[in-house]
Every structure is written in structure tokens, then in C-alpha cells.
Design a protein around this motif. Sequence first.
Motif, PDB file in Angstrom:
ATOM      1  N   SER A 188      -9.136 -10.365  -7.864  1.00  0.00           N
ATOM      2  CA  SER A 188      -8.029  -9.467  -7.506  1.00  0.00           C
ATOM      3  C   SER A 188      -6.698 -10.210  -7.505  1.00  0.00           C
ATOM      4  CB  SER A 188      -8.253  -8.833  -6.129  1.00  0.00           C
ATOM      5  OG  SER A 188      -7.240  -7.872  -5.872  1.00  0.00           O
ATOM      6  N   ASN A 189      -5.711  -9.558  -8.088  1.00  0.00           N
ATOM      7  CA  ASN A 189      -4.315  -9.981  -7.981  1.00  0.00           C
ATOM      8  C   ASN A 189      -3.601  -8.831  -7.280  1.00  0.00           C
ATOM      9  OD1 ASN A 189      -1.713 -10.960  -8.277  1.00  0.00           O
ATOM     10  ND2 ASN A 189      -1.583 -10.463 -10.455  1.00  0.00           N
ATOM     11  N   PRO A 190      -3.750  -8.743  -5.959  1.00  0.00           N
ATOM     12  CA  PRO A 190      -3.263  -7.566  -5.231  1.00  0.00           C
ATOM     13  C   PRO A 190      -1.775  -7.669  -4.919  1.00  0.00           C
ATOM     14  CG  PRO A 190      -4.231  -9.091  -3.689  1.00  0.00           C
ATOM     15  CD  PRO A 190      -4.368  -9.717  -5.053  1.00  0.00           C
ATOM     16  N   PRO A 191      -1.186  -6.607  -4.377  1.00  0.00           N
ATOM     17  CA  PRO A 191       0.197  -6.712  -3.888  1.00  0.00           C
ATOM     18  C   PRO A 191       0.281  -7.814  -2.836  1.00  0.00           C
ATOM     19  CG  PRO A 191      -0.525  -4.423  -3.937  1.00  0.00           C
ATOM     20  CD  PRO A 191      -1.735  -5.253  -4.175  1.00  0.00           C
ATOM     21  N   TYR A 192       1.291  -8.692  -2.973  1.00  0.00           N
ATOM     22  CA  TYR A 192       1.381  -9.780  -1.992  1.00  0.00           C
ATOM     23  C   TYR A 192       2.809 -10.218  -1.660  1.00  0.00           C
ATOM     24  CZ  TYR A 192       1.492 -12.930  -6.175  1.00  0.00           C
ATOM     25  OH  TYR A 192       1.788 -13.561  -7.364  1.00  0.00           O
ATOM     26  N   ILE A 193       3.791  -9.504  -2.142  1.00  0.00           N
ATOM     27  CA  ILE A 193       5.183  -9.862  -1.858  1.00  0.00           C
ATOM     28  C   ILE A 193       5.648  -9.097  -0.628  1.00  0.00           C
ATOM     29  CG2 ILE A 193       7.547  -9.862  -2.740  1.00  0.00           C
ATOM     30  CD1 ILE A 193       6.294  -9.893  -5.574  1.00  0.00           C
ATOM     31  N   THR A 194       6.139  -9.808   0.374  1.00  0.00           N
ATOM     32  CA  THR A 194       6.616  -9.138   1.587  1.00  0.00           C
ATOM     33  C   THR A 194       7.956  -8.462   1.311  1.00  0.00           C
ATOM     34  OG1 THR A 194       7.706 -11.150   2.371  1.00  0.00           O
ATOM     35  CG2 THR A 194       5.436 -10.778   3.095  1.00  0.00           C
ATOM     36  N   GLN A 195       8.255  -7.465   2.110  1.00  0.00           N
ATOM     37  CA  GLN A 195       9.499  -6.717   1.928  1.00  0.00           C
ATOM     38  C   GLN A 195      10.719  -7.632   2.036  1.00  0.00           C
ATOM     39  OE1 GLN A 195       9.851  -3.577   1.052  1.00  0.00           O
ATOM     40  NE2 GLN A 195       7.714  -2.946   1.139  1.00  0.00           N
ATOM     41  N   LYS A 196      10.690  -8.597   2.941  1.00  0.00           N
ATOM     42  CA  LYS A 196      11.855  -9.471   3.116  1.00  0.00           C
ATOM     43  C   LYS A 196      12.062 -10.397   1.919  1.00  0.00           C
ATOM     44  CE  LYS A 196       9.346 -12.963   5.841  1.00  0.00           C
ATOM     45  NZ  LYS A 196       9.241 -13.595   7.176  1.00  0.00           N
ATOM     46  N   ALA A 213       2.403  -1.928  -6.640  1.00  0.00           N
ATOM     47  CA  ALA A 213       1.634  -3.103  -7.047  1.00  0.00           C
ATOM     48  C   ALA A 213       2.267  -4.411  -6.602  1.00  0.00           C
ATOM     49  CB  ALA A 213       1.485  -3.109  -8.572  1.00  0.00           C
ATOM     50  N   LEU A 214       3.422  -4.326  -5.943  1.00  0.00           N
ATOM     51  CA  LEU A 214       4.156  -5.539  -5.586  1.00  0.00           C
ATOM     52  C   LEU A 214       4.151  -5.872  -4.102  1.00  0.00           C
ATOM     53  CD1 LEU A 214       7.388  -5.125  -7.776  1.00  0.00           C
ATOM     54  CD2 LEU A 214       5.638  -6.887  -8.056  1.00  0.00           C
ATOM     55  N   PHE A 215       4.447  -4.874  -3.252  1.00  0.00           N
ATOM     56  CA  PHE A 215       4.873  -5.177  -1.898  1.00  0.00           C
ATOM     57  C   PHE A 215       3.829  -4.881  -0.820  1.00  0.00           C
ATOM     58  CE2 PHE A 215       8.856  -4.207  -4.232  1.00  0.00           C
ATOM     59  CZ  PHE A 215       9.416  -5.472  -4.148  1.00  0.00           C
ATOM     60  N   VAL A 216       3.914  -5.706   0.227  1.00  0.00           N
ATOM     61  CA  VAL A 216       3.122  -5.511   1.445  1.00  0.00           C
ATOM     62  C   VAL A 216       4.071  -5.578   2.637  1.00  0.00           C
ATOM     63  CG1 VAL A 216       0.915  -6.377   0.579  1.00  0.00           C
ATOM     64  CG2 VAL A 216       2.604  -7.994   1.486  1.00  0.00           C
ATOM     65  N   PRO A 217       3.667  -5.013   3.785  1.00  0.00           N
ATOM     66  CA  PRO A 217       4.545  -5.045   4.960  1.00  0.00           C
ATOM     67  C   PRO A 217       4.794  -6.478   5.442  1.00  0.00           C
ATOM     68  CG  PRO A 217       2.758  -3.451   5.235  1.00  0.00           C
ATOM     69  CD  PRO A 217       2.417  -4.266   4.031  1.00  0.00           C
ATOM     70  N   ASP A 218       5.972  -6.712   5.962  1.00  0.00           N
ATOM     71  CA  ASP A 218       6.294  -8.041   6.487  1.00  0.00           C
ATOM     72  C   ASP A 218       5.335  -8.456   7.598  1.00  0.00           C
ATOM     73  OD1 ASP A 218       8.446  -8.348   4.788  1.00  0.00           O
ATOM     74  OD2 ASP A 218       9.908  -7.562   6.231  1.00  0.00           O
ATOM     75  N   ASN A 219       4.870  -7.485   8.375  1.00  0.00           N
ATOM     76  CA  ASN A 219       4.016  -7.822   9.530  1.00  0.00           C
ATOM     77  C   ASN A 219       2.533  -7.891   9.190  1.00  0.00           C
ATOM     78  OD1 ASN A 219       3.496  -5.131   9.128  1.00  0.00           O
ATOM     79  ND2 ASN A 219       3.858  -4.502  11.256  1.00  0.00           N
ATOM     80  N   ALA A 221       1.074  -9.454   5.813  1.00  0.00           N
ATOM     81  CA  ALA A 221       1.130  -9.956   4.435  1.00  0.00           C
ATOM     82  C   ALA A 221      -0.253 -10.123   3.809  1.00  0.00           C
ATOM     83  CB  ALA A 221       1.876 -11.294   4.406  1.00  0.00           C
ATOM     84  N   LEU A 222      -1.288 -10.273   4.633  1.00  0.00           N
ATOM     85  CA  LEU A 222      -2.646 -10.493   4.116  1.00  0.00           C
ATOM     86  C   LEU A 222      -3.461  -9.209   4.066  1.00  0.00           C
ATOM     87  CD1 LEU A 222      -3.620 -13.865   5.850  1.00  0.00           C
ATOM     88  CD2 LEU A 222      -2.185 -13.455   3.843  1.00  0.00           C
ATOM     89  N   LEU A 223      -2.781  -8.078   4.132  1.00  0.00           N
ATOM     90  CA  LEU A 223      -3.434  -6.778   4.211  1.00  0.00           C
ATOM     91  C   LEU A 223      -4.522  -6.603   3.149  1.00  0.00           C
ATOM     92  CD1 LEU A 223      -3.487  -3.812   5.295  1.00  0.00           C
ATOM     93  CD2 LEU A 223      -1.654  -3.323   3.646  1.00  0.00           C
ATOM     94  N   PHE A 224      -4.173  -6.789   1.898  1.00  0.00           N
ATOM     95  CA  PHE A 224      -5.129  -6.553   0.813  1.00  0.00           C
ATOM     96  C   PHE A 224      -6.198  -7.636   0.759  1.00  0.00           C
ATOM     97  CE2 PHE A 224      -1.746  -3.742  -0.485  1.00  0.00           C
ATOM     98  CZ  PHE A 224      -2.415  -2.679  -1.059  1.00  0.00           C
ATOM     99  N   TYR A 225      -5.823  -8.877   1.039  1.00  0.00           N
ATOM    100  CA  TYR A 225      -6.823  -9.947   1.026  1.00  0.00           C
ATOM    101  C   TYR A 225      -7.910  -9.689   2.061  1.00  0.00           C
ATOM    102  CZ  TYR A 225      -3.250 -12.263  -1.715  1.00  0.00           C
ATOM    103  OH  TYR A 225      -2.313 -12.548  -2.677  1.00  0.00           O
ATOM    104  N   ARG A 226      -7.508  -9.222   3.219  1.00  0.00           N
ATOM    105  CA  ARG A 226      -8.468  -8.974   4.292  1.00  0.00           C
ATOM    106  C   ARG A 226      -9.433  -7.853   3.900  1.00  0.00           C
ATOM    107  NH1 ARG A 226      -4.992  -8.238   7.725  1.00  0.00           N
ATOM    108  NH2 ARG A 226      -4.995  -5.963   7.920  1.00  0.00           N
ATOM    109  N   HIS A 227      -8.907  -6.737   3.429  1.00  0.00           N
ATOM    110  CA  HIS A 227      -9.761  -5.605   3.066  1.00  0.00           C
ATOM    111  C   HIS A 227     -10.712  -5.967   1.929  1.00  0.00           C
ATOM    112  CE1 HIS A 227      -8.345  -1.969   5.298  1.00  0.00           C
ATOM    113  NE2 HIS A 227      -7.306  -2.750   5.529  1.00  0.00           N
ATOM    114  N   ILE A 228     -10.181  -6.637   0.910  1.00  0.00           N
ATOM    115  CA  ILE A 228     -11.023  -6.972  -0.247  1.00  0.00           C
ATOM    116  C   ILE A 228     -12.055  -8.027   0.129  1.00  0.00           C
ATOM    117  CG2 ILE A 228     -10.996  -7.996  -2.563  1.00  0.00           C
ATOM    118  CD1 ILE A 228      -8.183  -6.679  -2.891  1.00  0.00           C
ATOM    119  N   ALA A 229     -11.663  -9.024   0.926  1.00  0.00           N
ATOM    120  CA  ALA A 229     -12.597 -10.085   1.301  1.00  0.00           C
ATOM    121  C   ALA A 229     -13.738  -9.553   2.164  1.00  0.00           C
ATOM    122  CB  ALA A 229     -11.852 -11.195   2.042  1.00  0.00           C
TER     123      ALA A 229
END
Length: 285
Positions: A188-196, A213-219, A221-229
Motif C-alpha cells: 500500500s501507498n496510502p494517503p500520508y501527507i498531513t494537512q499542515k 489520495a494525498l491527505f490525512v488529518p494532522d492529529n 497521520a498513521l490512520l491508513f497504516y493502522r487500519h491496513i496493518a
Amino acid sequence: MTIQSAFTFITGALGDIYDAREAASIAHMVLEHITGLGKLDRIVHKERTLTPEQHDALKHAIAALQRLEPIQYITGSAWFYGLEFKVTPAVLIPRPETEELVEWVVKDAAGKSNLHILDIGAGSGCIPIAVKSALPAATVSGADVSPEALEVARTNSRELKLEVSFFELDALNPQQMQALDKYDIIISNPPYITQKEQAEMQQQVWGFEPSLALFVPDNDALLFYRHIAVTALEKLNRGGFLYFEINEAFGKEVVALLQGLGFEGVELKQDFFGKDRMIKAGIAG
């Protein structure tokens, strides 16, 4: 206007936006797209006059470039892993760094048989299709939340004559993730750029490429990694591997996340720019 004068016209029009080398590279891509002639043929026929249709296409391309639209969206294509992919604003433009992730997967998988491989967040399909090109005996699938992206991916699979099955999947939906099959490799190459971080990015990226496909919440940042892992722990076969492309700023955090979940042999790897860019984690055999 001749082909040669068109080249000069493009580079001049882009002089305030790009440096001379990048402007020249873009000019070559524009002219190949408009004329259908490769670089050598354009040199041979440099005095050939553009048709009215080609001249109009040139004007539209320059206007789009001056709005900072990426050249790949203007030409509708991008090269990745030696393959030419169709791209639209519905998908991210493939990056050279991601080729390194594909190379890592392919190198590790070489010589193994009956592999079932899944790419989550497939976009244009560049990762799973490139993997299939290098591992033709593997069964490869790609998933994405965007129906528009899936349409592009299926078109690329069909036109490149590399059989990859694509399906819709929301990586943040536990029910959909739970319904996945078992795999030997998940990528996976998930969204991983924080808004800031958006303020530090080029407008060519955030202004045109899909924010989904780009952004994750600042609070988180590991949202997609956690769900996929978490899903990969259940859906990877014994001895299987999970591969991620990551935000360079969160390498240690993703490693800690994967180790905390119980993955083995977690390895963080840098890209050719020397930035933390990809991670591999295994399931005990």
C-alpha cells in the motif's frame, strides 16, 4: 509555427515557472504529445510546420502549464517501471520513488510460486500492474475507494495487456477489510501527507492531484497504516509480507506501530534521495 520555433515558444512561456532544464523537458513532452513524433524525428523534421489543430493544442497546453497543471494530466500519460500509464486527475501521478517499492517487492518475491498479491489504494494501477509485469505467474489484485480511479486502473491493465483484477475497497471500513481474501503480499501507498504539510507542497500537486489520495488529518497521520496493518495481520498467509510507502517524517512511528502489532522483521528503507520512504514487515511462518 515550426516544430523548432514551437519548442522555443514553450520554453519561453514557462521560463518564469520552471528552470531551463525542466522547461525543456516539458517542452519535449508537449511536442511529442501534439505531433506524435519522438525527439529524434522532431530534430529531423524541425522545420515542419504545425497544423492548425496542433497549434491550437499547443496554445491549450501552454495555458494549462501556466496554471501549474502537471504535464502528465495534459498529455494523459506517465511512465512508471518502464510502462506507459494513462493518468487523469482522478489518480495520483506515479512517482519514481514508488518504483523502488515495486523493485523491493519483486526482488523479495523472485523465485516464489503461487503468490497472491494485493495493492490497497491502487490509483492508476501502477503498483500492481508493474508487479504483474515482473512477476507474471503471480495472481495480482488492486483495490481503491474511488470508482473513477478504478476505471483508469482497469484501462491501464487492459491496454498494457497485464492481467490484474481491480475492485472497490474503503481501507477505513472494517467490514470491507474483513471481507478480503488471504494474500501472501499486501502492498500500500496510502494517503500520508498531513494537512499542515500542504503549505510546503508545490501547487502542481495539491492544486490538481486528488486530495482523497494525498491527505490525512494532522492529529492522526498513521490512520491508513493502522487500519491496513491490523487487517494484514489476519489476511496475510503465514510467512507473508506487508509493504508500505511512507511519509519520510513518520518512519520511526510506522515501525513502532508495526512492531507493537506483532509483525516480525520490520525493516525501514530509504529512497534514492536518502529519505525514509518504505517499510517491510512480516508474519511468522
